[in-house]
Scaffold this motif. Structure first.
Motif, PDB file in Angstrom:
ATOM      1  N   ILE A 151       0.834  -1.207   0.000  1.00  0.00           N
ATOM      2  CA  ILE A 151       0.000   0.000   0.000  1.00  0.00           C
ATOM      3  C   ILE A 151       0.866   1.253   0.000  1.00  0.00           C
ATOM      4  CG2 ILE A 151      -1.662   1.323   1.376  1.00  0.00           C
ATOM      5  CD1 ILE A 151      -2.919  -1.385   2.160  1.00  0.00           C
ATOM      6  N   PHE A 152       1.949   1.233   0.753  1.00  0.00           N
ATOM      7  CA  PHE A 152       2.859   2.375   0.745  1.00  0.00           C
ATOM      8  C   PHE A 152       3.421   2.594  -0.657  1.00  0.00           C
ATOM      9  CE2 PHE A 152       6.858   4.573   1.108  1.00  0.00           C
ATOM     10  CZ  PHE A 152       6.615   5.558   2.057  1.00  0.00           C
ATOM     11  N   ASN A 153       3.884   1.518  -1.293  1.00  0.00           N
ATOM     12  CA  ASN A 153       4.407   1.618  -2.658  1.00  0.00           C
ATOM     13  C   ASN A 153       3.370   2.171  -3.626  1.00  0.00           C
ATOM     14  OD1 ASN A 153       7.129   0.725  -2.668  1.00  0.00           O
ATOM     15  ND2 ASN A 153       6.463  -1.367  -2.342  1.00  0.00           N
ATOM     16  N   LEU A 154       2.172   1.595  -3.584  1.00  0.00           N
ATOM     17  CA  LEU A 154       1.125   1.973  -4.525  1.00  0.00           C
ATOM     18  C   LEU A 154       0.708   3.427  -4.348  1.00  0.00           C
ATOM     19  CD1 LEU A 154      -1.030  -1.274  -4.363  1.00  0.00           C
ATOM     20  CD2 LEU A 154       0.253  -0.457  -6.351  1.00  0.00           C
ATOM     21  N   TYR A 155       0.614   3.876  -3.109  1.00  0.00           N
ATOM     22  CA  TYR A 155       0.133   5.236  -2.846  1.00  0.00           C
ATOM     23  C   TYR A 155       1.244   6.271  -2.977  1.00  0.00           C
ATOM     24  CZ  TYR A 155      -2.387   9.082  -0.645  1.00  0.00           C
ATOM     25  OH  TYR A 155      -2.991  10.300  -0.408  1.00  0.00           O
ATOM     26  N   GLU A 156       2.369   6.051  -2.312  1.00  0.00           N
ATOM     27  CA  GLU A 156       3.422   7.057  -2.233  1.00  0.00           C
ATOM     28  C   GLU A 156       4.340   7.063  -3.453  1.00  0.00           C
ATOM     29  OE1 GLU A 156       3.746   9.383  -0.104  1.00  0.00           O
ATOM     30  OE2 GLU A 156       2.436   8.795   1.533  1.00  0.00           O
ATOM     31  N   ILE A 157       4.576   5.896  -4.050  1.00  0.00           N
ATOM     32  CA  ILE A 157       5.538   5.803  -5.152  1.00  0.00           C
ATOM     33  C   ILE A 157       4.856   5.697  -6.507  1.00  0.00           C
ATOM     34  CG2 ILE A 157       7.470   4.468  -6.103  1.00  0.00           C
ATOM     35  CD1 ILE A 157       8.170   3.655  -3.247  1.00  0.00           C
ATOM     36  N   GLU A 158       3.865   4.806  -6.612  1.00  0.00           N
ATOM     37  CA  GLU A 158       3.187   4.616  -7.903  1.00  0.00           C
ATOM     38  C   GLU A 158       2.105   5.651  -8.155  1.00  0.00           C
ATOM     39  OE1 GLU A 158       4.669   2.516  -9.626  1.00  0.00           O
ATOM     40  OE2 GLU A 158       5.592   1.101  -8.223  1.00  0.00           O
ATOM     41  N   GLY A 159       1.580   6.270  -7.089  1.00  0.00           N
ATOM     42  CA  GLY A 159       0.599   7.342  -7.265  1.00  0.00           C
ATOM     43  C   GLY A 159      -0.844   6.899  -7.386  1.00  0.00           C
ATOM     44  N   TYR A 160      -1.161   5.685  -6.965  1.00  0.00           N
ATOM     45  CA  TYR A 160      -2.551   5.234  -7.008  1.00  0.00           C
ATOM     46  C   TYR A 160      -3.342   5.872  -5.866  1.00  0.00           C
ATOM     47  CZ  TYR A 160      -1.273   1.544 -10.331  1.00  0.00           C
ATOM     48  OH  TYR A 160      -0.841   0.855 -11.437  1.00  0.00           O
ATOM     49  N   SER A 161      -4.651   6.024  -6.071  1.00  0.00           N
ATOM     50  CA  SER A 161      -5.533   6.525  -5.016  1.00  0.00           C
ATOM     51  C   SER A 161      -5.930   5.371  -4.109  1.00  0.00           C
ATOM     52  CB  SER A 161      -6.787   7.149  -5.620  1.00  0.00           C
ATOM     53  OG  SER A 161      -7.601   6.152  -6.224  1.00  0.00           O
ATOM     54  N   HIS A 162      -6.504   5.697  -2.944  1.00  0.00           N
ATOM     55  CA  HIS A 162      -6.956   4.645  -2.043  1.00  0.00           C
ATOM     56  C   HIS A 162      -8.102   3.846  -2.663  1.00  0.00           C
ATOM     57  CE1 HIS A 162      -4.404   5.456   1.362  1.00  0.00           C
ATOM     58  NE2 HIS A 162      -4.705   6.745   1.323  1.00  0.00           N
ATOM     59  N   ASP A 163      -8.940   4.494  -3.454  1.00  0.00           N
ATOM     60  CA  ASP A 163     -10.001   3.764  -4.174  1.00  0.00           C
ATOM     61  C   ASP A 163      -9.394   2.701  -5.088  1.00  0.00           C
ATOM     62  OD1 ASP A 163     -12.266   4.890  -3.134  1.00  0.00           O
ATOM     63  OD2 ASP A 163     -12.358   6.518  -4.595  1.00  0.00           O
TER      64      ASP A 163
END
Length: 202
Positions: A151-163
């Protein structure tokens, strides 16, 4: 039927566009080898952000390349040469991320999520990842549990939203937010213990 260009049989070094075209037109092993060798390290670096064991990262990377070659016809090559590599790398990166998440989703389904109140976590989380060195974060990521790290990777690095993360991992949006908070809290603790405290001892 499309005409196969002369470079498919040529011994001259390929460009990226030529390699892509050779793969799509002729399913060229030479074109595939060029892409695989040139971008293997790039995709390995991505998958290693999600799994800590190199052998597992290699398997995910190779599976990602299988998907890349299978889906090449869907990749648009209309961009100018100057931006082709950037868009191609972004396209491959998304495939590698999704492949990594597929592996972790299976793992997550075989374990129980901890029931931790988001309010409790928010009360204690004071980390601001923007103030931490990127390399320090990457060095510490593998000390996080798989779900927090993903989740850290996806949100902070890849830029995905929580949705988007919730949909990818088959979890509620609130769970994504909770685990991001937990990941930041853990990273701050690890960062303090391994870097700040260590430096103060000198």
């Amino acid at each position: 039927m499309r005409i196969i260009h002369k470079y498919v049989k040529s011994k001259e070094p390929l460009t990226l566009r030529e390699a892509l075209d050779a793969c799509v037109v002729n399913n060229s092993e030479r074109g595939k080898a060029y892409i695989y060798k040139r971008y293997y390290g790039y995709l390995m670096a991505i998958t290693l952000r999600y799994v800590k064991h190199e052998m597992e990262a290699e398997e995910i990377t190779n599976e990602s390349f299988v998907k890349v070659f299978r889906k090449l016809e869907a990749f648009s090559q209309h961009e100018e040469d100057a931006v082709l590599e950037k868009t191609f790398k972004s396209w491959m990166a998304r495939i590698a991320v999704n492949t990594s998440i597929d592996v972790l989703r299976v793992r997550k389904n075989n374990t129980m999520l901890e029931d931790v109140s988001e309010q409790v976590l928010l009360q204690h989380a004071t980390v601001d990842s923007s103030k931490m060195e990127v390399q320090d974060i990457l060095n510490l990521l593998h000390q996080l549990p798989d779900l927090q790290k993903s989740i850290f990777n996806l949100y902070e690095i890849e830029g995905y939203s929580h949705d988007e993360i919730g949909e990818m991992l088959s979890i509620p949006e609130s769970t994504s937010r909770t685990y991001l908070t937990r990941a930041k809290q853990k990273l701050r603790k690890l960062y303090t213990e391994q870097f700040i405290t260590h430096n103060l001892n000198f």
